[in-house]
Design an enzyme around this catalytic site. Structure first.
Site, PDB file in Angstrom:
ATOM      1  N   HIS A 437      21.997   0.112  72.472  1.00 23.66           N
ATOM      2  CA  HIS A 437      21.488  -1.423  74.145  1.00 23.66           C
ATOM      3  C   HIS A 437      21.518  -0.543  75.590  1.00 23.66           C
ATOM      4  CE1 HIS A 437      18.725  -4.366  73.681  1.00 23.66           C
ATOM      5  NE2 HIS A 437      19.205  -5.198  72.449  1.00 23.66           N
ATOM      6  N   ASP A 441      15.673  -1.409  74.890  1.00 21.54           N
ATOM      7  CA  ASP A 441      15.552  -2.293  74.985  1.00 21.54           C
ATOM      8  C   ASP A 441      15.417  -2.754  72.928  1.00 21.54           C
ATOM      9  OD1 ASP A 441      16.617  -3.508  76.883  1.00 21.54           O
ATOM     10  OD2 ASP A 441      14.840  -3.908  77.393  1.00 21.54           O
TER      11      ASP A 441
END
Length: 466
Positions: A437, A441
């Site tokens: 992450h 995104d």
């Protein structure tokens, strides 16, 4: 005058910092040639024969079989020079062998003519009558085996050992720079203002490892949060303890590091693979080498990574930068008798489906035979995991550190599916993407996975990228 050179365990490939000694191919007293393999080691996932860059007589070995050594630690010492040449001159007869014994990891080599038989026996007389003498190497009780060798080779070996012993001691005891495993460790210490001379290394002979430096950095940053000492686990009666070392240990370390360093997330989608399987069948009916499902999925992955390069990257934590990589080196999970391996198809983005199929087949065969090289197991930028071969539908893959993502593929099975507004039986597959992450995104990860699913459902989309 012979000179004793120390041969250290070399760097065996990107990311491989240690190896386990599986089998010594030479013994103390053996004459070795330049580039002759001297030891067989097991790295994270491969068996490798390590050649010695020196020619001469082996005067010491460091490490028993089964010992793990970090890269840069001593493997053996070799006496090179005129005496080494004389020792390699006359070849021993079929009833003789090279003088041999194993030196301890911290000792030096010495030589003496010894009698290996108990007192009162006639072994020495037999040696005289056969024209052989018994030579032993070692320090005190470290003398291991004795072998019969010819007198000319024995004299040369004894002479070499006499000059080698002080030289080996000099190599082991000389004052020099801080014993550090690699330039990476020095750089890590320098960037964190850490004095290496204040550290006590956990490697052989005090060698400072990366783990030592990282531990010191963590302690300096948060001393109040020091990790508790590991607690020994009681062993119930009948339980078996299996050492976490070799390949199993390397896998455990890498997966643990992935989970501790990478903030990962997983998304998944079901896809109708009916048309993909039909396209594969048509390709195979046209003749030529068979095309694998894995190769088709790999081609889809490289096309998707061209659209979403964020997922073909790695994170440089030291500089706090995302490094987007120029090419796709595609790793794939291969289950073997020795455990899970991840061979890497280099420059997968530049290969056709036929080329990918051929390379997958070659690497899979090498993995099962245990002949993969370190270069074929390292350098991956993205991994494809086809766990459907185990008969399961889904999984949440653990990212292959230091990569940024892994695509998992479940089994392709007939399932009820709404196709063109009607219920039908279609071949359905579940795709899962685990991603770092930090590099992107959910929108980017979802876009990548959706594109992969669209190509599975409509393979003609790939024509745009050919």
């Amino acid at each position: 005058m012979p000179k004793v050179l120390e041969f250290k365990l070399p760097d065996l490939g990107e990311g491989l910092t240690e190896a386990e000694i599986v089998r010594w191919l030479v013994e103390v007293g053996d004459v070795v040639a330049v580039d002759q393999p001297v030891v067989e080691v097991e790295t994270a996932k491969a068996m490798v024969e390590v050649p010695c860059p020196y020619g001469g007589v082996v005067t010491a070995r460091f490490g028993e079989e089964g010992t793990e050594l970090p890269v840069g630690s001593p493997l053996l010492t070799v006496a090179v020079g005129s005496a080494g040449a004389s020792a390699s001159g006359p070849a021993p007869g079929p009833d003789s062998g090279s003088a041999s014994a194993q030196a301890s990891a911290s000792g030096s080599a010495s030589a003496s003519v010894v009698d290996a038989a108990p007192a009162g026996s006639s072994a020495s007389g037999e040696a005289e009558s056969s024209g052989n003498v018994l030579v032993g190497y070692g320090t005190g009780a470290a003398v291991a085996r004795r072998r019969r060798i010819r007198p000319d080779a024995a004299r040369a070996a004894v002479a070499l050992a006499e000059v080698a012993a002080p030289a080996v001691a000099e190599v082991a005891g000389q004052d020099g720079p801080v014993p550090v495993i690699s330039p990476l460790v020095r750089r890590l210490a320098r960037e964190n203002s850490l004095d290496l001379r204040a550290l006590r290394g956990s490697g052989p002979d005090g060698l400072i490892l990366r783990a030592d430096v990282e531990g010191a950095i963590r302690g300096a940053r948060a001393p109040e949060r020091a990790a508790p000492a590991p607690v020994a686990v009681a062993t119930p009666v009948g339980a078996e303890r299996v050492p976490l070392r070799g390949m199993r240990g390397a896998v455990a370390d890498k997966l643990s590091r992935s989970r501790s360093e990478i903030p990962d997330a997983t998304c998944w989608v079901d896809a109708d693979a009916t048309e993909l399987m039909a396209a594969r069948a048509a390709m195979n009916q046209a003749g030529g080498p068979p095309v694998s499902v894995l190769a088709l999925l790999a081609r889809i992955c490289t096309a998707a990574l061209a659209r979403f390069p964020e997922l073909n990257s790695t994170v440089d934590t030291a500089s706090r930068e995302i490094v987007r990589l120029p090419g796709v080196h595609l790793g794939f999970a291969a289950q073997t008798e020795r455990g899970l391996m991840v061979p890497v198809v280099k420059d997968a983005h530049a290969r056709s489906v036929d080329g990918l199929s051929a390379e997958f087949a070659r690497l899979t065969d090498a993995a099962r035979q245990g002949s993969l090289t370190p270069a074929e197991l390292t350098g991956g930028t993205f991994t494809l995991n086809n766990y459907g071969v185990f008969g399961v539908d889904g999984s949440t893959p653990i990212i292959n550190h230091p990569e940024a993502a892994m695509l998992g593929v479940g089994r392709i099975v007939p399932k009820p599916w709404v196709h063109e507004g009607e219920l039908a039986v279609r071949k359905v597959v579940q795709l899962s993407l685990t991603f770092d992450h930090r590099v992107c995104d959910g929108g980017t990860a979802g876009g990548f996975l959706r594109y992969v699913a669209d190509c599975v459902e409509h393979p003609a989309l790939l024509l745009r990228t050919l």
